[in-house]
Write a protein that holds these residues in place. Structure first.
Motif, mmCIF file in Angstrom:
data_model
loop_
_atom_site.group_PDB
_atom_site.id
_atom_site.type_symbol
_atom_site.label_atom_id
_atom_site.label_comp_id
_atom_site.label_asym_id
_atom_site.label_seq_id
_atom_site.Cartn_x
_atom_site.Cartn_y
_atom_site.Cartn_z
ATOM 1 N N SER A 50 50.210 -27.098 6.010
ATOM 2 C CA SER A 50 50.051 -26.831 4.589
ATOM 3 C C SER A 50 49.758 -28.140 3.860
ATOM 4 C CB SER A 50 51.312 -26.182 4.026
ATOM 5 O OG SER A 50 52.415 -27.069 4.169
ATOM 6 N N SER A 54 54.917 -29.041 4.758
ATOM 7 C CA SER A 54 56.190 -28.384 5.008
ATOM 8 C C SER A 54 56.047 -27.167 5.909
ATOM 9 C CB SER A 54 56.833 -27.962 3.685
ATOM 10 O OG SER A 54 55.994 -27.021 3.029
ATOM 11 N N VAL A 55 54.827 -26.696 6.114
ATOM 12 C CA VAL A 55 54.622 -25.502 6.921
ATOM 13 C C VAL A 55 53.518 -25.792 7.926
ATOM 14 C CG1 VAL A 55 53.954 -23.064 6.908
ATOM 15 C CG2 VAL A 55 55.328 -23.980 5.033
ATOM 16 N N ALA A 57 51.054 -23.628 10.655
ATOM 17 C CA ALA A 57 50.595 -22.283 10.999
ATOM 18 C C ALA A 57 49.721 -22.357 12.241
ATOM 19 C CB ALA A 57 49.814 -21.662 9.851
ATOM 20 N N ILE A 67 54.057 -18.891 12.103
ATOM 21 C CA ILE A 67 54.334 -19.853 11.040
ATOM 22 C C ILE A 67 55.695 -20.495 11.310
ATOM 23 C CG2 ILE A 67 54.752 -20.150 8.569
ATOM 24 C CD1 ILE A 67 52.874 -17.833 8.056
ATOM 25 N N TRP A 68 55.758 -21.841 11.241
ATOM 26 C CA TRP A 68 57.018 -22.595 11.358
ATOM 27 C C TRP A 68 57.257 -23.332 10.041
ATOM 28 C CZ3 TRP A 68 53.372 -22.477 15.284
ATOM 29 C CH2 TRP A 68 53.800 -21.910 16.517
ATOM 30 N N ARG A 69 58.350 -23.025 9.353
ATOM 31 C CA ARG A 69 58.699 -23.694 8.103
ATOM 32 C C ARG A 69 59.478 -24.965 8.474
ATOM 33 N NH1 ARG A 69 57.509 -20.514 3.877
ATOM 34 N NH2 ARG A 69 57.282 -18.276 4.272
ATOM 35 N N PRO A 102 61.218 -18.390 11.361
ATOM 36 C CA PRO A 102 60.631 -18.115 10.040
ATOM 37 C C PRO A 102 60.002 -16.736 10.044
ATOM 38 C CG PRO A 102 59.223 -19.587 11.283
ATOM 39 C CD PRO A 102 60.413 -19.313 12.127
#
Length: 425
Positions: A50, A54-55, A57, A67-69, A102
């Motif tokens: 992102s 912070s993210v 994908a 998706i990993w936050r 997530p």
């Protein structure tokens, strides 16, 4: 697949690994910061961060998105005291995190590898130290046991050597005594024949001379000396031709007086003779001639040691315990102690262990050299009859020879006799 994507700040690089894992790497050092995994093993076809990083994908080949936050994941790691830091030094290990979930996907992170490696190294070092200490203590105990065992073996070997030396000395002494016995038997046989000639001549002389009081006393003294000499010869030969039994019950004090009467005035000239007789000394059973032989040898040795000048003390007394003896007597309830003490030069420590050996003599000067058989005869008689024998001496302070004769258990003490001192000019 070889897919890769940089974070917007350039401090993290995401790279696909296999079907279901994505690794976060440090671009500077190449070290792995974290490993992210998806719940299902789907092939990842694209990666993208992102705008704020912070993210992360990942597109899959079945038209899905994983998706990993990362921000939420790092907060969870902070609660566990875990984190990754892309700015750390090259080669530092980083945590591997797994199981983050997530939206519709899972993620995980590992613990810091450097910390785990340090803990493992410390554990291995501690375990090694403990093992080394245990092995060292075991080795020390084993060494001490070996030292103790070696000392015990040395003590046993030393004792065996002493016993062997004592047995060898006893065997040599026994061989000497056997040879001496054969020699003494021949000498005693010839000596007995000479005494028979002397007795016959004395009897013929008694018939020819006038029977005056003085002549009669001299002839009786010769006859008594011949009889005692024959008794000594029979003792050496080991047989007796007397009609009466060889052993008889007698008083040692009386025997001392009778034996001293044989000695001439010239022999005791210059010697102060002291007799100390115990009136309560019990009677003994044995062969009188053997005690006479012992007494004569001890008195002659004492006179020669004093060179005819000094004090000679003869003691007869009762002894309940034998005490320290070089030759222990046979067990008895009471003993009669015969002691001969002189005021001569004594016996040196170097000569003391050899005084009872055959042919050992310290008298080298004078008209005749010492034969070295007097004390050997004393020892042989005492050993054969089971009497005790001991010597007490100090250089320059004279010597005392003790003979311990077991008392007859059924005999009563003789009548008391007073002590006397007989100074001779």
């Amino acid at each position: 697949s070889g897919l890769a994507a940089f974070s917007p700040d350039g401090r993290c690089l995401a790279v696909t690994h296999g079907l279901r894992e994505v690794r976060l790497l440090s671009p500077d050092s190449g070290a792995a910061l974290a490993t992210l995994s998806a719940p299902k093993p789907e092939r990842i076809t694209a990666l993208a961060f992102s705008g704020d990083g912070s993210v992360l994908a990942g597109a899959t080949d079945n038209a899905g998105i994983q998706i990993w936050r990362l921000r939420d994941l790092r907060r969870r790691l902070e609660t566990l005291h875990l984190d990754w830091d892309s700015s750390g030094p090259a080669g530092d290990a980083s945590p591997a995190v797994r199981g983050a979930e997530p939206i519709g996907s899972g993620a995980s992170a590992a613990a810091p590898r450097a910390r785990l490696h340090r803990r493992g190294a410390l554990w291995i070092a501690g375990t090694g130290s403990v093992l080394a200490l245990v092995l060292g203590l075991t080795g020390v105990r084993h060494h001490r046991r070996l030292v103790r065992a070696y000392e015990e073996v040395e003590a046993i070997a030393r004792k065996r050597r002493q016993e062997l030396e004592a047995a060898q000395a006893q065997l040599i002494h026994s061989q000497k005594m056997k040879a001496l016995g054969a020699l003494a038997a021949g000498v005693a046989h010839d000596f007995n024949n000479l005494l028979s000639v002397i007795r016959m001549s004395n009897q013929l002389l008694a018939r020819q001379v006038e029977p005056s009081q003085e002549n009669r006393e001299e002839l009786e003294a010769i006859e008594q000396a011949v009889n005692q000499g024959k008794g000594i010869a029979r003792s050496i030969l080991g047989y007796s031709r007397q009609a009466e039994p060889a052993e008889s019950l007698f008083c040692v004090s009386d025997l001392v007086s009778e034996t001293l009467a044989m000695l001439s005035q010239g022999f005791l000239s210059g010697i102060i003779l002291t007799l100390e007789l115990d009136p309560e000394a019990p009677l003994v059973r044995g062969e009188r001639s053997r005690i006479e032989q012992i007494l004569l040898n001890l008195v002659v040795n004492a006179s020669e040691a004093m060179q005819g000048q000094g004090r000679l003390t003869l003691t007869v007394r009762q002894a309940d315990e034998p005490g320290r003896c070089l030759l222990a007597p046979r067990p008895a309830r009471h003993y009669v102690e015969l002691a001969v003490r002189d005021s001569g030069p004594g016996i040196s420590e170097a000569h003391l262990p050899h005084i009872f050996e055959p042919f050992f003599s310290t008298r080298q000067g004078g008209a005749e050299r010492g034969a070295g058989l007097g004390l050997t005869t004393v020892y042989s008689i005492a050993e054969r009859d089971g009497w005790g024998l001991d010597v007490i001496t100090q250089p320059g302070a004279g010597a005392t020879f003790r003979v311990l004769i077991p008392a007859d258990p059924d005999a009563a003490a003789p009548a008391p006799e007073p002590s006397m001192e007989d100074p001779r000019p």
